[in-house]
Structure formats: structure tokens, C-alpha cells
Write a protein that holds these residues in place. Structure first.
Motif, mmCIF file in Angstrom:
data_model
loop_
_atom_site.group_PDB
_atom_site.id
_atom_site.type_symbol
_atom_site.label_atom_id
_atom_site.label_comp_id
_atom_site.label_asym_id
_atom_site.label_seq_id
_atom_site.Cartn_x
_atom_site.Cartn_y
_atom_site.Cartn_z
ATOM 1 N N GLU A 1 0.841 -1.200 0.000
ATOM 2 C CA GLU A 1 0.000 0.000 0.000
ATOM 3 C C GLU A 1 0.877 1.251 0.000
ATOM 4 O O GLU A 1 1.910 1.292 0.665
ATOM 5 N N VAL A 2 0.434 2.259 -0.727
ATOM 6 C CA VAL A 2 1.143 3.542 -0.722
ATOM 7 C C VAL A 2 1.027 4.129 0.679
ATOM 8 O O VAL A 2 -0.071 4.230 1.228
ATOM 9 N N PRO A 3 2.152 4.495 1.283
ATOM 10 C CA PRO A 3 2.079 5.049 2.647
ATOM 11 C C PRO A 3 1.359 6.394 2.669
ATOM 12 O O PRO A 3 1.292 7.091 1.657
ATOM 13 N N SER A 4 0.826 6.730 3.825
ATOM 14 C CA SER A 4 0.197 8.047 3.991
ATOM 15 C C SER A 4 1.281 9.121 3.930
ATOM 16 O O SER A 4 2.470 8.844 4.130
ATOM 17 N N ILE A 5 0.864 10.339 3.693
ATOM 18 C CA ILE A 5 1.819 11.440 3.639
ATOM 19 C C ILE A 5 2.520 11.601 4.984
ATOM 20 O O ILE A 5 3.720 11.880 5.050
ATOM 21 N N ASP A 6 1.798 11.391 6.079
ATOM 22 C CA ASP A 6 2.404 11.525 7.407
ATOM 23 C C ASP A 6 3.447 10.438 7.633
ATOM 24 O O ASP A 6 4.522 10.710 8.182
ATOM 25 N N GLU A 7 3.151 9.210 7.219
ATOM 26 C CA GLU A 7 4.110 8.115 7.365
ATOM 27 C C GLU A 7 5.335 8.357 6.491
ATOM 28 O O GLU A 7 6.469 8.138 6.918
ATOM 29 N N PHE A 8 5.120 8.817 5.279
ATOM 30 C CA PHE A 8 6.238 9.077 4.372
ATOM 31 C C PHE A 8 7.133 10.186 4.937
ATOM 32 O O PHE A 8 8.360 10.073 4.907
ATOM 33 N N ARG A 9 6.510 11.216 5.471
ATOM 34 C CA ARG A 9 7.274 12.314 6.066
ATOM 35 C C ARG A 9 8.071 11.818 7.273
ATOM 36 O O ARG A 9 9.216 12.217 7.479
ATOM 37 N N ARG A 10 7.475 10.931 8.064
ATOM 38 C CA ARG A 10 8.176 10.365 9.217
ATOM 39 C C ARG A 10 9.405 9.578 8.766
ATOM 40 O O ARG A 10 10.473 9.663 9.369
ATOM 41 N N ARG A 11 9.262 8.813 7.670
ATOM 42 C CA ARG A 11 10.395 8.054 7.127
ATOM 43 C C ARG A 11 11.512 8.996 6.675
ATOM 44 O O ARG A 11 12.687 8.747 6.925
ATOM 45 N N MET A 12 11.127 10.066 5.992
ATOM 46 C CA MET A 12 12.121 11.055 5.548
ATOM 47 C C MET A 12 12.872 11.647 6.738
ATOM 48 O O MET A 12 14.098 11.762 6.723
ATOM 49 N N GLU A 13 12.115 12.025 7.754
ATOM 50 C CA GLU A 13 12.705 12.640 8.937
ATOM 51 C C GLU A 13 13.692 11.688 9.606
ATOM 52 O O GLU A 13 14.771 12.092 10.052
#
Length: 196
Positions: free
Chosen positions: A34-46
Motif C-alpha cells: 500500500e502507498v504510505p500516507s503522507i504523514d508516514e512518508f514524512r516520518r520516514r524522511m525525517e
């Protein structure tokens, strides 16, 4: 064509997620369902940016792709080895953007005293294998039917590249926030170009 490279910012998350999403939905390049949520993706980036480079490529003012390095294994002894990930929009593939992204990533990681890089690649994937071979990676492992996606079992290989000497004692890792900004900017600027 104007090509610029810079460190990713959390405000880039939506653009980067839009690049990543088709890989999740339409390919087995990533084993994510599943495509991650924007919040999850941002958390991964951080999480990545707290230690390692996360580089974006901007072509004519549009984010065209990105590359980053992340923790390979959680145990402390693995800290000098990282896993690489790269995603590029389809229309920008085949113009050496990936090579430049990898060279920038490696140049920064060398200064951070990282020694080993690993790429996990769905097998077969001739394009990715050829790209990594060209970049100096060598196949070191083959895992058989270790993933299941889109109704089929998938093999995966590891490719490895050494980018620094294995000193004894090991050199201390310099995490991204502790690196001089001027050193990072110099590497990024070296690969940015304007072609008319």
C-alpha cells in the motif's frame, strides 16, 4: 535542461510520495503493498535525514527523482553499512540522473565514514542490475521466493559496494546534522548543471 541537486526537505514529502506511489501500485520493485500516507512518508524522511543524506534531483524546477541511504541492520556493529534506495520519474529515466544521484550520495557517505553500501533488488530486474553493476556494485546474495506480491513469488538479490577503507579501529560515523553545510553544498553543486 537545468538540473539541480539538494538535500530533501520535509515539505518535499508530497512530491516524493507522488514519485514513489507508482512503484508501489504498478511494480514489484518495492515489496510494499500500500502507498504510505503522507504523514508516514514524512516520518520516514525525517528518520533518514536525522543521520544520512536524502537527495532530490530537480529538473527545470520539477522534482524528478530522489535517492537516500538508510539503516541496513539495527545491531550497532552494522552501523558502517547502509542500504540505498532510488526512485526516478519514468520520463526522466535514461538520462544519467540516477548515476548523478548515486555519485552525490556516495560522496557524502564517504565523508560520513560509511564503508559498505547495499542494494536489495527484485530478481530478475535487468535494468537495475545493469545500473548497479555500472556503479560498481557486485552481487553477493540471492534469496529465492522470499517475497509475495501481485499474485507471484519473488526472488531478491543483494548487491554490495565498498566506498571507504575498513580501518581498525573503525572511523567514527559523522551523522548528517554534524557535517559542515559547506561540504555538503560543495558536493551538490559539483553535479548541478545547466544545459541549454
Amino acid at each position: 535542461m537545468n538540473i539541480k541537486f539538494r538535500l530533501a526537505q520535509l515539505s518535499d514529502a508530497e512530491d516524493l510520495l507522488n514519485i514513489y506511489a507508482p512503484y508501489v501500485k504498478n511494480t514489484d520493485i518495492t515489496y510494499e503493498y500500500e502507498v504510505p500516507s503522507i504523514d508516514e512518508f514524512r516520518r520516514r524522511m525525517e528518520n533518514v535525514l536525522s543521520k544520512f543524506p536524502y537527495i532530490v534531483a530537480i529538473v527545470d524546477d520539477k522534482i524528478a527523482g530522489y535517492v537516500y541511504a538508510s539503516t541496513f541492520r539495527q545491531r550497532v556493529a552494522y552501523n558502517w553499512g547502509l542500504e540505498t534506495s532510488i526512485y526516478i520519474m519514468e520520463q526522466f529515466q535514461g538520462n544519467h540522473l540516477g548515476e548523478k544521484l548515486y555519485k552525490i550520495l556516495e560522496a557524502i557517505l564517504q565523508k560520513q565514514n560509511i564503508t559498505n553500501l547495499y542494494a536489495s533488488i527484485t530478481y530478475p530486474n535487468p535494468q537495475s542490475i545493469m545500473f548497479h553493476t555500472k556503479m560498481g556494485y557486485k552481487k553477493i546474495a540471492h534469496f529465492t521466493k522470499c517475497g509475495y506480491k501481485a499474485g507471484k513469488w519473488l526472488d531478491m538479490i543483494f548487491m554490495e559496494k565498498m566506498i571507504n577503507k575498513h580501518c581498525i579501529p573503525a572511523r567514527k560515523i559523522i551523522y548528517l546534522p554534524d557535517m559542515p553545510k559547506s561540504e555538503i553544498d560543495e558536493i551538490l553543486d559539483m553535479y548541478s548543471s545547466k544545459n541549454r
